[in-house]
Design a protein around this motif. Structure first.
Motif, short mmCIF file in Angstrom:
data_model
loop_
_atom_site.label_atom_id
_atom_site.label_comp_id
_atom_site.label_asym_id
_atom_site.label_seq_id
_atom_site.Cartn_x
_atom_site.Cartn_y
_atom_site.Cartn_z
N LEU A 1 0.82 -1.21 0.00
CA LEU A 1 0.00 0.00 0.00
C LEU A 1 0.86 1.27 0.00
CD1 LEU A 1 -2.92 -0.70 2.53
CD2 LEU A 1 -3.20 0.14 0.22
N TRP A 2 1.90 1.25 0.84
CA TRP A 2 2.65 2.47 1.09
C TRP A 2 3.93 2.60 0.30
CZ3 TRP A 2 0.47 6.32 3.76
CH2 TRP A 2 -0.65 6.01 4.55
N LEU A 3 4.56 1.49 -0.10
CA LEU A 3 5.86 1.57 -0.75
C LEU A 3 5.79 1.52 -2.28
CD1 LEU A 3 8.21 -0.49 1.59
CD2 LEU A 3 7.64 1.95 1.60
N GLY A 4 4.61 1.36 -2.83
CA GLY A 4 4.45 1.45 -4.28
C GLY A 4 4.46 2.91 -4.72
N PRO A 5 4.38 3.15 -6.02
CA PRO A 5 4.45 4.53 -6.53
C PRO A 5 3.18 5.35 -6.30
CG PRO A 5 4.16 2.97 -8.34
CD PRO A 5 4.37 2.15 -7.10
N THR A 6 2.09 4.71 -5.84
CA THR A 6 0.82 5.43 -5.68
C THR A 6 0.94 6.56 -4.67
OG1 THR A 6 -0.42 3.45 -6.27
CG2 THR A 6 -1.63 5.20 -5.17
N LEU A 7 1.60 6.31 -3.53
CA LEU A 7 1.73 7.36 -2.51
C LEU A 7 2.48 8.56 -3.07
CD1 LEU A 7 1.36 8.31 0.42
CD2 LEU A 7 3.56 7.22 0.95
N THR A 8 3.59 8.30 -3.78
CA THR A 8 4.34 9.40 -4.40
C THR A 8 3.46 10.19 -5.36
OG1 THR A 8 6.41 8.17 -4.24
CG2 THR A 8 6.33 9.96 -5.84
N PHE A 9 2.68 9.48 -6.15
CA PHE A 9 1.78 10.14 -7.10
C PHE A 9 0.76 11.01 -6.37
CE2 PHE A 9 -2.06 10.30 -9.70
CZ PHE A 9 -1.55 10.68 -10.93
N LEU A 10 0.14 10.49 -5.32
CA LEU A 10 -0.89 11.23 -4.60
C LEU A 10 -0.33 12.47 -3.91
CD1 LEU A 10 -2.86 8.28 -2.95
CD2 LEU A 10 -3.66 9.76 -4.79
N MET A 11 0.90 12.38 -3.42
CA MET A 11 1.47 13.50 -2.67
C MET A 11 2.10 14.55 -3.57
SD MET A 11 3.06 11.50 0.64
CE MET A 11 3.13 12.95 1.70
N THR A 12 2.31 14.24 -4.85
CA THR A 12 2.94 15.21 -5.76
C THR A 12 2.00 15.69 -6.86
OG1 THR A 12 3.85 13.41 -7.11
CG2 THR A 12 5.26 14.31 -5.37
N GLN A 13 0.84 15.04 -7.02
CA GLN A 13 -0.11 15.48 -8.03
C GLN A 13 -0.91 16.67 -7.51
OE1 GLN A 13 -3.57 13.09 -8.60
NE2 GLN A 13 -3.77 13.59 -10.77
N ARG A 14 -1.15 17.64 -8.36
CA ARG A 14 -1.99 18.78 -7.97
C ARG A 14 -3.44 18.30 -7.85
NH1 ARG A 14 1.20 23.13 -8.29
NH2 ARG A 14 2.98 23.03 -9.74
N ALA A 15 -4.00 18.46 -6.67
CA ALA A 15 -5.35 17.94 -6.44
C ALA A 15 -6.11 18.89 -5.52
CB ALA A 15 -5.29 16.54 -5.84
N ARG A 16 -7.41 18.97 -5.74
CA ARG A 16 -8.28 19.75 -4.85
C ARG A 16 -8.83 18.81 -3.80
NH1 ARG A 16 -11.79 23.30 -9.28
NH2 ARG A 16 -10.00 24.42 -10.20
#
Length: 409
Positions: A227-242
């Motif tokens: 859950l935490w060590l895949g690329p999804t966390l990086t994507f969520l924390m660096t993507q511009r999102a409202r």
């Protein structure tokens, strides 16, 4: 095996470099795809999560065969080959923009992990045979090198991306090559048991009671890792999102800071592992398993509070983070306890590589499930989704541990 024991620090350092390469590669993949999405490419968290499963899938498919091979032949060659495969896979990602090649690159990285992981654990089992206190420390430092690698890899990957852009992939590949050299020298003296013994050892490993009882619990914990060590966390924390969530998009303006965040987490987790390297030899692994799992729901509570602290002061956030960090250090004891328990059960005989291969399969299955779960939960609930998934899996693992009876043996 006296010489092998003396060279264990080299093997541990080599493992740190391997994990640094994997950590940096994961960060680079996330940053590369996040940058593409920010420039208008059709990329979302779902695609990133699926890409993350490719590496885990290759590891899943090859871990047991590679583990059996490390029983038949000396683990040294497999470890070295695994590091070189990681270098090839990382370099390949940086020289193309074709999606199909991305999948091939991640598959090569997964194959490298499958070749090196079980073989390295088999070598540690051999080198610490007859020395349970040394084995407990070695497994703790093995996990510490894993986290140190992720910490170094996270910071290095993000900074290399800032300085070199796609050239960062070649720099990371060179770290894999250095690791291969250390493994070639540090694992000298490792031995195999022959093909027939490897097959019989695999059958014995499948019958091992501890392995069968702990398998579903490991699967839950490994899914949390995915859950935490895949690329999804990086994507969520660096993507511009409202979003009202504090952690969602928190590094959108400075994506290189994601590496420093991972460094901070890894330092906390590593401090816990260092403490466990002292405590674990004085405690039964079964008790350490239970304590580690009990800390996980408290970590989830802290992360949830932090993710909803956008309106809070910096002092409040630091306070929440400090309390959460204590429970992170406590939960860090689970994996070295599990590995010590398994290594002690199978011993330095044919079957130790197969057992570690099965452990790696469980790691891969969990990582795949975690990456896919992160893709779905991240798309629906952003960072909160990862926290929900972690809490549910931790509670399931606690129930399974209680029913297995392992913590009472």
């Amino acid at each position: 095996m006296v010489s092998a024991r003396r060279r264990l620090p080299l093997v541990i350092v080599a493992n740190a470099l391997l994990r640094a390469g994997g950590g940096a590669g994961g960060i680079l993949v996330g940053l590369f795809l996040s940058d593409a999405a920010n420039r208008g490419a059709s990329v979302d968290a779902g695609l990133v999560g699926i890409l993350g499963t490719v590496s885990f899938g290759a590891e899943l498919f090859f871990s047991v065969p590679m583990g059996m091979l490390s029983d038949a032949v000396a683990p040294r060659g497999l470890m070295t080959a695994g590091a070189l495969l990681g270098a090839a896979g990382t370099q390949l990602f940086g020289i193309t923009s074709r999606t199909g090649v991305f999948f091939i690159s991640r598959a090569l990285e997964g194959l490298g992990v499958a070749a090196s992981g079980p073989a390295l654990l088999a070598h540690l089992t051999d080198a610490t045979d007859g020395f349970p206190a040394l084995r407990a420390r070695a497994m703790s430092f093995f996990e510490l090198s894993f986290l140190a690698g992720i910490a170094i890899g996270g910071v290095t990957g993000s900074q290399l991306w800032r300085m070199l852009n796609t050239g960062a992939f070649a720099a990371v590949a060179s770290g894999y090559i250095l690791s291969a050299g250390l493994l070639l020298f540090g694992a000298a003296g490792s031995r195999g048991h022959g093909g027939a013994a490897a097959i019989s050892g695999f059958r014995r490993a499948l019958r091992e009671p501890y392995l069968r009882r702990l398998a579903p619990i490991w699967l839950c914990v490994n899914t949390i890792v995915g859950l935490w060590l895949g690329p999804t966390l990086t994507f969520l924390m660096t993507q511009r999102a409202r979003s009202s969530q504090f952690l969602a998009g928190v590094f959108a303006d400075n994506p290189e800071r994601i590496g420093w965040m991972l460094l901070g987490y890894s330092l906390v987790f590593g401090a816990g592992l260092t403490a466990w390297s002292v405590v674990l030899p004085r405690m039964t692994p079964q008790r350490a398993l239970r304590i580690g799992l009990l800390a996980m729901p408290f970590v989830c509570a802290g992360l949830f509070l932090l993710n909803h602290s956008a309106s809070e002061s910096d002092a409040m956030r630091w306070g929440i983070g400090a309390v959460t960090a204590v429970f992170v250090m406590i939960e860090s004891g689970f994996t070295p306890a599990a590995l010590s328990l398994l290594a002690g059960a199978v011993g330095a005989s044919a079957g130790r590589g197969a057992a570690m291969g099965i452990y790696s399969v469980l790691l891969s299955i969990g990582a795949i499930a975690g990456s896919l779960l992160a893709a779905g939960l991240g798309k629906r609930f952003a960072v909160d989704g990862l926290i929900y998934g972690t809490l549910g899996l931790a509670l399931i693992a606690l129930v399974l541990l209680r029913r297995s009876g392992v913590d009472r043996l």
